[in-house]
Write a protein that holds these residues in place. Structure first.
Motif, PDB file in Angstrom:
ATOM      1  N   ASP A   1       0.832  -1.190   0.000  1.00 24.68           N
ATOM      2  CA  ASP A   1       0.000   0.000   0.000  1.00 24.68           C
ATOM      3  C   ASP A   1       0.870   1.244   0.000  1.00 24.68           C
ATOM      4  OD1 ASP A   1      -2.696   1.216   2.126  1.00 24.68           O
ATOM      5  OD2 ASP A   1      -1.905   1.906   0.221  1.00 24.68           O
TER       6      ASP A   1
ATOM      7  N   GLY B   1       0.042   4.137   0.580  1.00 25.93           N
ATOM      8  CA  GLY B   1      -0.290   4.974   1.731  1.00 25.93           C
ATOM      9  C   GLY B   1       0.615   4.684   2.897  1.00 25.93           C
ATOM     10  N   ASP B   2       0.990   3.416   3.097  1.00 27.34           N
ATOM     11  CA  ASP B   2       1.891   3.064   4.183  1.00 27.34           C
ATOM     12  C   ASP B   2       3.270   3.688   3.968  1.00 27.34           C
ATOM     13  OD1 ASP B   2       0.245   1.549   5.854  1.00 27.34           O
ATOM     14  OD2 ASP B   2       0.412  -0.162   4.513  1.00 27.34           O
TER      15      ASP B   2
ATOM     16  N   ASP C   1       2.956   7.283   4.871  1.00 25.97           N
ATOM     17  CA  ASP C   1       2.836   7.449   6.308  1.00 25.97           C
ATOM     18  C   ASP C   1       4.153   7.192   7.017  1.00 25.97           C
ATOM     19  OD1 ASP C   1       0.227   8.081   6.010  1.00 25.97           O
ATOM     20  OD2 ASP C   1      -0.521   6.059   6.436  1.00 25.97           O
TER      21      ASP C   1
ATOM     22  N   VAL D   1      -8.017   4.119   4.954  1.00 19.06           N
ATOM     23  CA  VAL D   1      -7.216   2.958   4.580  1.00 19.06           C
ATOM     24  C   VAL D   1      -7.189   2.772   3.067  1.00 19.06           C
ATOM     25  CG1 VAL D   1      -7.172   0.417   4.713  1.00 19.06           C
ATOM     26  CG2 VAL D   1      -7.485   1.780   6.789  1.00 19.06           C
TER      27      VAL D   1
ATOM     28  N   ARG E   1      -3.532   0.411   6.922  1.00 18.19           N
ATOM     29  CA  ARG E   1      -2.655   1.493   6.480  1.00 18.19           C
ATOM     30  C   ARG E   1      -1.921   1.989   7.715  1.00 18.19           C
ATOM     31  NH1 ARG E   1      -4.284   7.181   3.411  1.00 18.19           N
ATOM     32  NH2 ARG E   1      -2.211   8.150   3.586  1.00 18.19           N
TER      33      ARG E   1
ATOM     34  N   ARG F   1       4.100  -2.379  10.233  1.00 19.03           N
ATOM     35  CA  ARG F   1       3.664  -2.866   8.927  1.00 19.03           C
ATOM     36  C   ARG F   1       3.661  -4.394   8.891  1.00 19.03           C
ATOM     37  NH1 ARG F   1       0.349  -2.763   4.901  1.00 19.03           N
ATOM     38  NH2 ARG F   1       1.229  -3.247   2.867  1.00 19.03           N
TER      39      ARG F   1
END
Length: 446
Positions: free
Chosen positions: A7, A9-10, A13, A196, A297, A345
Motif C-alpha cells: 500500500d 499509503g503506508d 505514512d 485505509v 494502512r 507494517r
C-alpha cells in the motif's frame, strides 16, 4: 508480496512519521503528549466490540467509540449461524428470540417446500440487544466505552500526531484522541475505511420491515424461517420470527431500488402480512471488498463492514464481523507494541494474511456461488429442496460444521456446478474477445 499488500499509503505514512520524528528531535523532544491509548476502536457493532474485547482481554488500555447511543436499531436479519456462535466471547449468553429447526424454501413465491432438522440450525436475535450485550462484554474485559461520539477522521502524520508510534483520532467536537493502534469498525460507509483506501466490488440494497403480529400468526412461524429466491438476479427474501415480531426483508443488487421495493411489497402481500403495520421499515447498503482491497494502512486496521467483509452470496455479515473483529483486536495489540513503522507494517500484514486465509477464501467461494445462483436460481432451489445431500450441506453450513469452501471440495455436485459455471464464463469471455459474445450467450441460454 502481492501488489495489493504494498500500500503506497503506508510508504507515505512511514516517510511522514520519520520526518515528524526528526522534527521532534530537533525541537529537543519537549512537546507534551496527552493520554495515549494502546488501542482505539471506532464503531461498537459486532466487529468493533469483538476487537475491543480481544485487545482489552490481552491487558491493553482500550477505548471503544460509538457515534450512536446504545441500544440502537440496525437493519439486519439477525441470524446467528455456527461460526458466529463460535466467535463470541467466552461465557457470552446469546439473547435469542427464537431457535430455528425448519426452513421453508420458495422460488419467487412458488414451489415451496419445508425442510426440518432435529438439531437447531441457527438462532435469531435482535441487533439492539445483541450489540449492547457485546459492548457490555468488552467493558467487562476492561475496555472504556464512549457513546454519542462521532469520529471525523484519523491522522498518522501532521501537527496532531506527536510521534511516529501514534495515531490521532479526530472527533466531531474537535477533540483529538491518541492511540498506538486503531481499528476501524464503523460500518459500510466507514470513514476509517476511506482512510485505509478500502475498495468495494459488490454493493447490494437490503430492505426490511419489523412487523408485530398476533399470537396466532407468531405461533405459525415459531422455529421456522422462510427463504425465497427472488425475481431479480441474485435476490432473495426472508422471514425471521422473533417472538411477537416477524423480521421480513429482501436484498438485491444496488441500482434496482424500485424493483427491490416492489419485491418487498409483493413478498409481504403474498405472505398475508399486508394488514399489519410495521414497527420499523428500513434500508441498508451492504458492500463486499474487492479481492485486492487493503485491510490496513500504517497503524490502522479495518474489520467487518468497514473492510467490506461479508459473504457475497447470502450477504451474511455477523460472523464475518465477529471473526475479523477478534483478529483485528489481537493484531492491534501487536501493532501497539511495535517500536517502528517496519514492525507495525509487519503486524498489519499478518492481520491481512489471517483474514485472507480464512474469510477471504470463504468470500471467494461465496462470490462464485452468487454467480451460479444468479444464472440458475431454479437449479439451486431444486437441489436444496429435492436432493438430500444439498439440504444436509445447507444445515451443516448453518451450524458451522462446514464452510462453503469445504462444501465445494467435498460435495461433487457443488464442485461440478461451479466447474460448469467457470467453463461457461470462459467461453463467454472468449466469445467477447472475438466479437461473438452476444451470439454465444444467446446459444447457451437456449
Amino acid at each position: 508480496m502481492s501488489s495489493d499488500e504494498s500500500d503506497s499509503g503506508d510508504v507515505r505514512d512511514a516517510a511522514a512519521g520519520q520526518a515528524a520524528q526528526g522534527a521532534d528531535a530537533e525541537a529537543g523532544g519537549t512537546g507534551e503528549v496527552g493520554e495515549v491509548w494502546d488501542v482505539v476502536v471506532v464503531g461498537a457493532g459486532p466487529a468493533g466490540s469483538s476487537a475491543a474485547h480481544a485487545a482489552a482481554a490481552a491487558g491493553r488500555r482500550v477505548l471503544l467509540l460509538e457515534k450512536a447511543e446504545l441500544p440502537r436499531y440496525k437493519t439486519c436479519g439477525g441470524g446467528i449461524i455456527g461460526p458466529s456462535r463460535d466467535s463470541l466471547p467466552p461465557g457470552f449468553v446469546l439473547p435469542l428470540k427464537d431457535r430455528v429447526h425448519a426452513v421453508t424454501f420458495s422460488l419467487d413465491g412458488k414451489f415451496s417446500r419445508t425442510r426440518r432438522s432435529k438439531q437447531m440450525l441457527f438462532g435469531l436475535i435482535n441487533r439492539p440487544e445483541f450489540d449492547a450485550a457485546l459492548v457490555a462484554e468488552a467493558e467487562k474485559a476492561g475496555a472504556t466505552v464512549r457513546t454519542g461520539t462521532a469520529v471525523t477522521r484519523v491522522e498518522q502524520h501532521g501537527a496532531s500526531v506527536p510521534d511516529r508510534r501514534t495515531v490521532a483520532v479526530v472527533l466531531a467536537d474537535g477533540e483529538t484522541v491518541l492511540a498506538r493502534a486503531v481499528v476501524g469498525a464503523d460500518g459500510s460507509a466507514s470513514r476509517i475505511g476511506a482512510h485505509v483506501g478500502v475498495e468495494m466490488d459488490q454493493v447490494d440494497l437490503g430492505l426490511e420491515a419489523e412487523i408485530p403480529v398476533p399470537e396466532t400468526v407468531a405461533a405459525d412461524w415459531k422455529g421456522r424461517v422462510l427463504i425465497d429466491w427472488g425475481p431479480l438476479p441474485g435476490s432473495y427474501g426472508w422471514v425471521f420470527p422473533k417472538g411477537d415480531t416477524l423480521t421480513v426483508g429482501v436484498i438485491s443488487a444496488k441500482g434496482e431500488g424500485a424493483a427491490t421495493k416492489r419485491y418487498l411489497d409483493d413478498f409481504i402481500a403474498r405472505l398475508g402480512l399486508s394488514g399489519f403495520e410495521p414497527a420499523v421499515s428500513s434500508g441498508h447498503l451492504t458492500r463486499c471488498r474487492k479481492p485486492g482491497s487493503p485491510l490496513s494502512r500504517g497503524r490502522v486496521l479495518v474489520a467487518g463492514d468497514a473492510a467490506g467483509l461479508l459473504e457475497p452470496w447470502t450477504r451474511e455479515g455477523i460472523s464475518f464481523a465477529l471473526r475479523s473483529g477478534r483478529l483485528a483486536g489481537e493484531w492491534a495489540v501487536k501493532i501497539s507494541e511495535a517500536q517502528d513503522a517496519v514492525d507495525a507494517r509487519r503486524q498489519a500484514l499478518n492481520y491481512a494474511f489471517a483474514v485472507k486465509a480464512g474469510l477471504g477464501v470463504e468470500m471467494g467461494v461465496g462470490k462464485r456461488m452468487l454467480e451460479l445462483f444468479e444464472a440458475k436460481p431454479g437449479l439451486l432451489h431444486a437441489a436444496i429442496t429435492g436432493f438430500r445431500p444439498a439440504w444436509l450441506a445447507f444445515a451443516r453450513i448453518a451450524r458451522g460444521s462446514l464452510t462453503l469452501a469445504e462444501m465445494v471440495r467435498t460435495y461433487p455436485l457443488a464442485r461440478k456446478a461451479l466447474h460448469v459455471l467457470d467453463a461457461r464464463q470462459a467461453r463467454s469471455r472468449a466469445g467477447a474477445e472475438t466479437g461473438t459474445g452476444t451470439e454465444t450467450g444467446a446459444g447457451e441460454q437456449g
